[in-house]
Write a protein that holds these residues in place. Structure first.
Motif, PDB file in Angstrom:
ATOM      1  N   VAL A 201       0.864  -1.191   0.000  1.00 17.63           N
ATOM      2  CA  VAL A 201       0.000   0.000   0.000  1.00 17.63           C
ATOM      3  C   VAL A 201       0.900   1.241   0.000  1.00 17.63           C
ATOM      4  O   VAL A 201       1.724   1.404   0.904  1.00 17.63           O
ATOM      5  CB  VAL A 201      -0.927   0.021   1.247  1.00 17.63           C
ATOM      6  CG1 VAL A 201      -1.840   1.238   1.222  1.00 17.63           C
ATOM      7  CG2 VAL A 201      -1.738  -1.266   1.333  1.00 17.63           C
ATOM      8  N   PRO A 202       0.779   2.109  -1.028  1.00 16.00           N
ATOM      9  CA  PRO A 202       1.640   3.300  -1.065  1.00 16.00           C
ATOM     10  C   PRO A 202       1.461   4.150   0.197  1.00 16.00           C
ATOM     11  O   PRO A 202       0.337   4.291   0.691  1.00 16.00           O
ATOM     12  CB  PRO A 202       1.138   4.068  -2.300  1.00 16.00           C
ATOM     13  CG  PRO A 202       0.346   3.080  -3.095  1.00 16.00           C
ATOM     14  CD  PRO A 202      -0.173   2.058  -2.140  1.00 16.00           C
ATOM     15  N   LEU A 203       2.567   4.679   0.677  1.00 18.00           N
ATOM     16  CA  LEU A 203       2.553   5.412   1.944  1.00 18.00           C
ATOM     17  C   LEU A 203       1.612   6.621   1.923  1.00 18.00           C
ATOM     18  O   LEU A 203       1.054   7.002   2.947  1.00 18.00           O
ATOM     19  CB  LEU A 203       3.982   5.856   2.292  1.00 18.00           C
ATOM     20  CG  LEU A 203       4.278   6.046   3.777  1.00 18.00           C
ATOM     21  CD1 LEU A 203       3.940   4.797   4.573  1.00 18.00           C
ATOM     22  CD2 LEU A 203       5.724   6.430   3.981  1.00 18.00           C
ATOM     23  N   GLU A 204       1.423   7.191   0.714  1.00 17.15           N
ATOM     24  CA  GLU A 204       0.566   8.386   0.647  1.00 17.15           C
ATOM     25  C   GLU A 204      -0.910   8.051   0.850  1.00 17.15           C
ATOM     26  O   GLU A 204      -1.726   8.948   1.062  1.00 17.15           O
ATOM     27  CB  GLU A 204       0.768   9.158  -0.675  1.00 17.15           C
ATOM     28  CG  GLU A 204       0.497   8.373  -1.936  1.00 17.15           C
ATOM     29  CD  GLU A 204       1.732   7.656  -2.473  1.00 17.15           C
ATOM     30  OE1 GLU A 204       2.677   7.420  -1.681  1.00 17.15           O
ATOM     31  OE2 GLU A 204       1.734   7.296  -3.664  1.00 17.15           O
ATOM     32  N   ARG A 205      -1.259   6.761   0.782  1.00 20.10           N
ATOM     33  CA  ARG A 205      -2.657   6.392   1.026  1.00 20.10           C
ATOM     34  C   ARG A 205      -2.934   6.479   2.524  1.00 20.10           C
ATOM     35  O   ARG A 205      -2.315   5.756   3.311  1.00 20.10           O
ATOM     36  CB  ARG A 205      -2.954   4.956   0.536  1.00 20.10           C
ATOM     37  CG  ARG A 205      -2.798   4.733  -0.954  1.00 20.10           C
ATOM     38  CD  ARG A 205      -3.853   5.445  -1.770  1.00 20.10           C
ATOM     39  NE  ARG A 205      -5.211   5.003  -1.515  1.00 20.10           N
ATOM     40  CZ  ARG A 205      -5.817   4.043  -2.206  1.00 20.10           C
ATOM     41  NH1 ARG A 205      -5.186   3.410  -3.171  1.00 20.10           N
ATOM     42  NH2 ARG A 205      -7.065   3.709  -1.949  1.00 20.10           N
ATOM     43  N   GLN A 206      -3.837   7.342   2.910  1.00 26.54           N
ATOM     44  CA  GLN A 206      -4.154   7.546   4.324  1.00 26.54           C
ATOM     45  C   GLN A 206      -5.612   7.160   4.580  1.00 26.54           C
ATOM     46  O   GLN A 206      -6.472   7.374   3.717  1.00 26.54           O
ATOM     47  CB  GLN A 206      -3.921   9.010   4.705  1.00 26.54           C
ATOM     48  CG  GLN A 206      -2.465   9.448   4.578  1.00 26.54           C
ATOM     49  CD  GLN A 206      -1.596   8.911   5.719  1.00 26.54           C
ATOM     50  OE1 GLN A 206      -1.815   9.224   6.876  1.00 26.54           O
ATOM     51  NE2 GLN A 206      -0.616   8.079   5.388  1.00 26.54           N
ATOM     52  N   PHE A 207      -5.863   6.605   5.738  1.00 30.64           N
ATOM     53  CA  PHE A 207      -7.201   6.087   6.031  1.00 30.64           C
ATOM     54  C   PHE A 207      -7.741   6.630   7.353  1.00 30.64           C
ATOM     55  O   PHE A 207      -6.989   6.888   8.292  1.00 30.64           O
ATOM     56  CB  PHE A 207      -7.159   4.558   6.094  1.00 30.64           C
ATOM     57  CG  PHE A 207      -6.692   3.942   4.803  1.00 30.64           C
ATOM     58  CD1 PHE A 207      -7.597   3.635   3.793  1.00 30.64           C
ATOM     59  CD2 PHE A 207      -5.340   3.704   4.576  1.00 30.64           C
ATOM     60  CE1 PHE A 207      -7.164   3.103   2.582  1.00 30.64           C
ATOM     61  CE2 PHE A 207      -4.899   3.176   3.367  1.00 30.64           C
ATOM     62  CZ  PHE A 207      -5.813   2.872   2.373  1.00 30.64           C
ATOM     63  N   GLY A 208      -9.056   6.742   7.383  1.00 32.31           N
ATOM     64  CA  GLY A 208      -9.708   7.183   8.616  1.00 32.31           C
ATOM     65  C   GLY A 208      -9.967   6.019   9.560  1.00 32.31           C
ATOM     66  O   GLY A 208     -10.161   6.203  10.765  1.00 32.31           O
ATOM     67  N   GLY A 209      -9.948   4.811   9.003  1.00 34.14           N
ATOM     68  CA  GLY A 209     -10.170   3.623   9.832  1.00 34.14           C
ATOM     69  C   GLY A 209      -9.466   2.420   9.231  1.00 34.14           C
ATOM     70  O   GLY A 209      -9.438   2.254   8.007  1.00 34.14           O
ATOM     71  N   ILE A 210      -8.843   1.598  10.080  1.00 31.12           N
ATOM     72  CA  ILE A 210      -8.158   0.388   9.607  1.00 31.12           C
ATOM     73  C   ILE A 210      -8.662  -0.806  10.403  1.00 31.12           C
ATOM     74  O   ILE A 210      -8.745  -0.757  11.643  1.00 31.12           O
ATOM     75  CB  ILE A 210      -6.618   0.526   9.741  1.00 31.12           C
ATOM     76  CG1 ILE A 210      -6.109   1.696   8.881  1.00 31.12           C
ATOM     77  CG2 ILE A 210      -5.926  -0.783   9.333  1.00 31.12           C
ATOM     78  CD1 ILE A 210      -4.614   1.967   8.980  1.00 31.12           C
ATOM     79  N   LEU A 211      -8.992  -1.876   9.680  1.00 35.55           N
ATOM     80  CA  LEU A 211      -9.478  -3.107  10.299  1.00 35.55           C
ATOM     81  C   LEU A 211      -8.442  -4.197  10.041  1.00 35.55           C
ATOM     82  O   LEU A 211      -8.023  -4.386   8.891  1.00 35.55           O
ATOM     83  CB  LEU A 211     -10.812  -3.522   9.668  1.00 35.55           C
ATOM     84  CG  LEU A 211     -11.932  -2.479   9.744  1.00 35.55           C
ATOM     85  CD1 LEU A 211     -12.929  -2.679   8.608  1.00 35.55           C
ATOM     86  CD2 LEU A 211     -12.626  -2.575  11.091  1.00 35.55           C
ATOM     87  N   ALA A 212      -7.999  -4.908  11.085  1.00 35.99           N
ATOM     88  CA  ALA A 212      -6.999  -5.959  10.885  1.00 35.99           C
ATOM     89  C   ALA A 212      -7.319  -7.139  11.798  1.00 35.99           C
ATOM     90  O   ALA A 212      -6.968  -7.137  12.975  1.00 35.99           O
ATOM     91  CB  ALA A 212      -5.598  -5.423  11.169  1.00 35.99           C
TER      92      ALA A 212
END
Lengths: 278, 151
Positions: A201-212
């Motif tokens: 995942v490119p570092l510039e991709r930013q997310f408001g929520g991450i599920l793992a």
């Protein structure tokens, strides 16, 4: 990934030794048979020369006969998937197969055809994460689902209002299956699925929520990456580990600058919600 | 009322690496068990033994539920760990690839005791030492029972 089955005819005295030797050259799993041992390896790691070398070592002590065959790629979970029961998360979410009748009393109706991928809601960790999602903000956020399995968490995320979803898994079955399930639930738009890991995942991709929902070891090695992809104020939900492993996960997340929001448990499994405060 | 047992499945799987492919897939899938549930549980319980071959005995019930017991790793695996070798000797009868002490043999024997048909640690040690020799691993020093005899 296709597999090769190796069948060895050997005396019981040598099954342990051959198991150990074959494990070193990439064989993943073993079954003792009446004749000796069956061993399993992915097709790409199967090396006939390495196998012959292992057998040659012990042939001077004991008779060893062997044969191998490539195995078909098949959905082995089909029998269970044909008759699984729907799963409910409170009165909000109902996860069902196409052969179940819909129930309009639930707010979110999720259709899942698992096809040998993880994530139907039957496992405590999937249930726990979905339960947490219900109280977390999704509207207008970009959401990432790490180790997506059937894509169930990303689908719920989208139904809860996520603007876009990025889902990935190392397993090719899961990737194929997530795409099918996204289509079944009408969430294919602005939904990206690929085979890979967090490092893709490119570092510039930013997310408001991450599920793992993965496992302890992977989470411990990847939380640092998740933090880099999380927007300030964003949330991270991790699961796939037992209660006894929760302190290690929390410590790792705190060391990476996250704040713990809460822990929830079910059948000895744990889920923790974190927030990136700055 | 106790659940009615339908049968057992015995497999050896690397810790933390169970997946629905063969042999787990066909072995459990043919009984109508939820393979993914098994994989998640097995991997969750073996995170401390990543990559180590672990025998597992799965008990499955008529209602399609299951539970399982994870046994100790095979003696040959523990011997390889103890000697830090990647594989046994190319000629186990001639070339020795490593050595273990009797203390290490005792440790392995004690680890394996719950799964061996041995009544004493000494008899388990003899069994482990036999496996070591077959792999080209030398057991250095005198066996404790030989030392006791001399004393």
């Amino acid at each position: 990934m296709n597999y090769v089955e190796l069948s060895l005819t050997i005396t019981p005295d040598y099954t342990d030794i051959l198991t150990a030797e074959l494990a070193e050259v990439g064989y993943e799993s073993f079954v003792e048979t009446d004749e000796g041992l069956n061993a399993y390896i992915t097709e790409d790691l199967f090396d006939e020369a390495a196998l012959e070398a292992v057998i040659a070592k012990y042939q001077i002590f004991t008779a060893i006969a062997h044969s191998w065959k490539a195995l078909e790629k098949k959905n082995w979970n089909e029998e269970w998937e044909r008759s699984y029961e729907p799963i409910e998360v409170g009165r909000a979410v109902r996860v069902r197969a196409q052969f179940h009748e819909p129930d309009d009393s639930f707010t979110y109706d999720l259709l899942i055809t698992p096809k040998m991928s993880f994530g139907t809601g039957h496992h405590a960790t999937t249930w726990l994460v979905m339960n947490e999602q219900l109280s977390l903000p999704h509207t207008g956020l970009d959401i990432m689902d790490v180790g997506c399995g059937t894509g169930i968490l990303a689908i719920l995320g989208r139904k809860l209002g996520a603007k876009s979803i990025v889902a990935f898994d190392i397993d090719e079955w899961a990737v194929e299956n997530s795409r099918e399930n996204f289509a079944l639930n009408g969430v294919e738009q602005d939904a990206e699925v690929f085979q890979g890991t967090i490092t893709d995942v490119p570092l510039e991709r930013q997310f408001g929520g991450i599920l793992a929902n993965i496992n302890r070891n992977i989470l411990l090695s990847e939380i640092t990456h998740y933090v880099q992809h999380l927007l300030p104020g964003g949330w991270l939900v991790v699961s796939g580990f037992y209660e006894m492993d929760e302190p290690d996960i929390v410590q790792c997340a705190l060391e990476n600058g996250l704040t713990k929001v809460r822990t929830d448990t079910r059948n000895e499994w744990a889920t923790v919600v974190f927030e990136k405060t700055s | 009322m106790a659940k009615e047992i339908a049968g057992y499945v015995k497999l050896q799987v690397k810790g933390g690496q169970a997946n629905p492919s063969p042999p787990i897939g066909p072995a459990l899938g043919s009984k109508g068990l939820n393979i993914m549930e098994f994989c998640k549980q097995f991997n969750g319980r073996t995170q401390d033994k990543m990559g180590m071959v672990l025998p597992v005995v799965i008990t499955y019930y008529k209602d399609k539920s299951f539970d399982f017991v994870i046994k100790t790793p095979p003696a040959a695996i523990l011997l390889m760990e103890a000697t830090k070798i990647k594989s046994g000797s190319a000629q186990p009868n001639r070339t020795k690839v490593g050595s273990v002490s009797w203390d290490q043999v005792r440790q392995i024997a004690e680890t394996k005791m719950p799964d061996l048909n041995c009544f004493t640690v000494d008899s388990a040690m003899k069994m482990i030492a036999g496996t070591a020799r077959s792999m080209g691993i030398t057991v250095s020093g005198k066996a404790p029972w030989e030392e006791n005899k001399e004393a």
